[in-house]
Write a protein that holds these residues in place. Structure first.
Motif, short mmCIF file in Angstrom:
data_model
loop_
_atom_site.label_atom_id
_atom_site.label_comp_id
_atom_site.label_asym_id
_atom_site.label_seq_id
_atom_site.Cartn_x
_atom_site.Cartn_y
_atom_site.Cartn_z
N ARG A 650 0.84 -1.19 0.00
CA ARG A 650 0.00 0.00 0.00
C ARG A 650 0.88 1.24 0.00
O ARG A 650 1.96 1.26 0.58
N LEU A 661 2.12 -4.41 3.52
CA LEU A 661 0.93 -4.25 4.36
C LEU A 661 0.54 -5.56 5.02
O LEU A 661 0.22 -5.61 6.21
N ASP A 673 -8.37 -3.89 4.11
CA ASP A 673 -7.45 -2.98 4.79
C ASP A 673 -8.25 -2.05 5.67
O ASP A 673 -8.94 -1.14 5.17
#
Length: 801
Positions: A650, A661, A673
């Motif tokens: 990310r 991530l 996320d």
């Protein structure tokens, strides 16, 4: 020759120099050297030899000295040793017919100090040193020599190695003849057989005088540690030009220790030679010899010599020469002409070698006659080598002497000859078998070697049938051949004929045989395995394959399809003789589709391989939810060892680079996320598929996507700025807001507060003046990352005091 009353001694002859109307005498130390010898256990015999002139008025040798032993890693002194003067020798010159007269006012003595000390084991090793001041005033290549000292220095390894240092074998030359070429041996011998490397080095001044100390002292009260300052060269002199010579400066052969120079200018010069001791490629010790030598006018000249290559067999591989070292191969012929000259004297040339008749090496013997003559002698060495003589180094030793005086000049030269087995081709590769008709098979090969034909004997082609033993099929004596047709291979599509080839040298050495190819598998069994298919740009997918050694002789055919149900592969690209292990497809839209590929190859014989594994790019998709980004992607296939895991990356729009991530199991093709940066609102993502261990190390990257969050803001309806620590400020609570403008007005329409900072709070003042309690009107205008148009709102806030 150089002799002494007591024994033949190492010497440095320091001559008085006749300068400007009268003799100037050197009355100080003129050089010296240290060495040590292991005598058992941790005991070592340490020797220091000093050189001085012994003219009337010169200072005598110190009756005793104190040397220091220091840890090589820490410079800490670990011990001292008091050494007493053991003997003093006077040097004399002697010619073929008896003693020769020294130049006027020359007298040279050698003082020898010897003692034994026990030194404990220390993996870092030690160095040993002694300092003394000062030098001869008449040294011309140093600045301020009368106030410049000596530092005598050597290094030794861990005493546990039971090592003895190298020791110089020849006496230093008493003088150098002005304007005459000089080659003289500074060779040392190591009793342990270690490799020695010679180099010129700066003489060491130490720390007792110039340039370190403005007030020179003769000797230190206690030995001091390194570093020891080098001398300062006089203008025009340097380590690269010790004598200020215009044509041939002083140099030393790194392998033999032979020094060479043509000294152009009358004078007294300082120099130093360092001998580094190597064992198994690692330096373990070091000794130094420091001397001062005079350049004088001589009545006799040193015989001159030259060694030149007269003949080396054939072309291709030449005879390799490095100084007096030659490398040749069995069956080569080597001829060298040695010539000695002397313009003043008769010459004697003696040649010795184990290669000459009567030596331990068998025939064919070399020839190299000696010679005697006036002014010039020559010897032509010739040796025709034979098979079976490789594997060792041979020598040819020359001794060239004249009858000059005061110093008879003798030159010793050694030429070393290394004989190696002839090179043989071990790089043969079978390219393919051409299945031409029912009875013929064309075997084609290539070679990556470049070997002169004189070392080649033949190619041998071996064949087996249906798993039977291999037998010699053909011997080919033309080294240029690259194919052979077997016309006795009937039904080669049902009978499995297998072939390999090897080369044989002129001395019967066989190279590594090639790979083996068989007719049934020659439906081209060399398959292309894809390492990875990876998105490398908005319009680029890179296909990478396992290194294919025969690519320069092959044509690759790339097949592609879109990864959707019902899609079929079709030929997409043709790559003739690819030079790299990857190819980029630029006719793609990797943000909309996943693409699958496989490769087949066609060899030089026209045989097409089976298809290898498929590789399909990853298509990443996503959508934004409330405080989360939901990602999903297509599965990567087909790594040879399967997918180990997927890795999510990310990058908020404000950040310069992506960050890892999450790591997701290979069976999971989605990720949410929920750890978003509330201060941002625009997020880039991509996914990588990592191959499991044991494969080709593939890493496939997906397309990049961009997701945004809708901005969110909240302003309280009341606050109490009374300093009690509760609700004292009025502040915007925001998420994913990019820019903001807040204005607060009194009920009469006066602006009491304004801010364009989303992190700023109002404390209930207008400037620095508290505003009265009451209800106020605010307006807010803000933008997010989802659109360019701003959001606006109006409301009231109650200020309670």
């Amino acid at each position: 020759m150089v002799t002494s009353h007591a024994m033949r001694s190492i010497l440095i002859a320091i001559f008085s120099l006749l300068l400007a109307g009268g003799p100037v005498r050197a009355t100080h130390i003129a050089g010296g050297e240290m060495s040590y010898k292991w005598t058992g256990g941790n005991d070592f015999e340490v020797t220091l030899r000093l050189y001085r002139d012994c003219l009337t008025g010169s200072a005598a040798f110190d009756p005793s000295i104190v040397i220091g032993i220091f840890d090589l890693a820490t410079n800490l002194r670990t011990d001292t040793l008091q050494m007493f003067l053991q003997r003093v020798d006077t040097v004399e010159l002697e010619g073929p017919s008896g003693p020769c007269a020294f130049p006027p006012d020359v007298c040279i003595e050698i003082g020898t100090y010897v003692d034994t000390i026990a030194i404990p084991d220390n993996a870092a090793g030690y160095y040993v040193s002694w300092e003394r001041c000062c030098r001869n005033l008449t040294v011309v290549n140093l600045q301020n020599p009368l106030q410049t000292g000596f530092a005598f220095y050597m290094e030794m390894p861990d005493p546990a190695l039971q090592n003895s240092s190298p020791a110089f074998t020849d006496d230093p030359l008493p003088f150098v003849c002005e304007g005459q070429p000089l080659d003289y041996s500074m060779m040392a011998v190591d009793p342990d057989g270690d490799v020695l490397v010679y180099e010129l080095s700066d003489p060491l001044a130490g720390n007792l005088g110039f340039p370190t100390s403005p007030q020179p002292q003769a000797i230190a009260a206690t030995p001091g540690p390194a570093p020891y300052s080098p001398i300062v060269w006089a203008p025009g002199y340097s380590l690269a030009n010790v004598c200020g010579s215009n044509n041939t400066p002083l140099t030393v052969n790194a392998s033999t220790g032979e020094i060479s120079v043509v000294a152009d200018a009358f004078g007294l010069y300082a120099m130093a030679v360092t001998v580094r001791e190597y064992r198994n490629g690692v330096q373990i010790g070091m000794v130094r010899r420091e001397i001062e030598f005079a350049v004088i006018v001589c009545l006799s000249s040193l015989p001159q010599n030259s060694v030149s290559l007269v003949q080396g067999t054939g072309s291709g591989y030449p005879v390799v020469q490095s100084g007096n070292n030659y490398e040749i191969y069995e069956t080569d012929t080597l001829c060298m002409l040695y010539q000695g000259t002397d313009n003043d004297d008769s010459l004697w040339l003696e040649v010795s070698s184990e290669l000459l008749p009567g030596g331990p090496v068998g025939p064919p013997y070399a020839s190299a006659p000696g010679d005697t003559g006036l002014y010039t002698v020559t010897s032509l060495f010739c040796w025709e080598t034979a098979c079976g003589q490789a594997g060792q180094q041979y020598y040819v030793a020359y001794k060239l002497s004249d009858n000059g005086c005061p110093l008879p000049q003798t030159r010793r030269d050694t030429v070393f000859i290394t004989v190696k087995t002839p090179p043989v081709d071990s790089t043969l590769v079978l390219l393919c078998l051409g299945l031409q008709n029912d009875d013929s098979v064309k075997v084609q090969w290539t070679s990556f070697a470049s070997i002169p034909p004189r070392y080649f004997s033949r190619y041998e082609i071996y064949r087996s049938k249906n798993g039977g033993p291999f037998t010699l099929l053909a011997s080919l004596t033309d080294p240029a051949l690259r194919s052979f047709t077997d016309n006795a291979a009937p039904a080669h599509t049902t009978n499995d004929y297998c072939y390999f080839i090897r080369a044989v040298s002129v001395c019967g050495e066989t190279g590594l045989h090639s790979d083996t190819l068989c007719t049934i598998s020659q439906l081209n069994g060399k398959v292309n395995f894809l390492k990875q298919v990876s998105v490398t740009g908005p319009d680029a997918v890179e296909v990478t394959w396992k290194h294919f050694p025969l690519a320069p002789q092959s044509v690759f055919y790339v097949f592609r399809k879109e990864d959707v149900p019902g899609a079929k592969f079709s030929l997409h690209a043709t790559l003739p003789f690819p030079a790299s292990d990857s190819w980029t497809d630029r006719q793609v839209d990797p943000s909309s589709d996943s693409y699958c590929y496989y490769i087949v190859n066609e060899d030089q014989c026209g045989n097409v391989s089976e298809k290898g594994n498929e590789g399909c790019s990853i298509l990443l998709d996503g959508e934004s939810g409330f405080h989360e980004s939901r990602l999903s992607w297509s599965a990567y296939r087909e790594y040879l060892e399967g997918v180990q895991d997927y890795r999510v990356y990310r990058k908020p729009v404000e950040k310069p680079s992506f960050e890892g991530l999450a790591v997701v199991a290979d069976s999971t093709l989605e990720y949410a996320d929920r750890e978003l940066d509330l201060g941002s609102g625009l997020f880039y993502y991509y996914v990588e598929a990592v191959e499991d261990s044991g494969g080709l190390g593939g890493v496939s990257r997906s397309n990049e996507i961009l997701l945004h969050q809708q901005p969110i803001g909240f302003l309280p309806s009341a606050f109490t700025p009374n300093g009690d620590g509760r609700n004292d400020i009025w502040k915007l609570e925001s998420s994913y807001i990019r820019e903001v403008a807040i204005r607060v007005y009194s009920r009469w329409g006066s602006l009491v507060y304004a801010s364009d900072n989303k992190n700023e709070a109002w404390n209930g003042t207008d400037g620095s003046t508290p505003v009265p309690a009451g209800t106020y009107v605010y307006t807010i205008r803000f933008t997010g990352y989802d659109r360019e148009e701003p959001y606006t709102d109006t409301g009231t806030v109650t200020l309670i005091r």
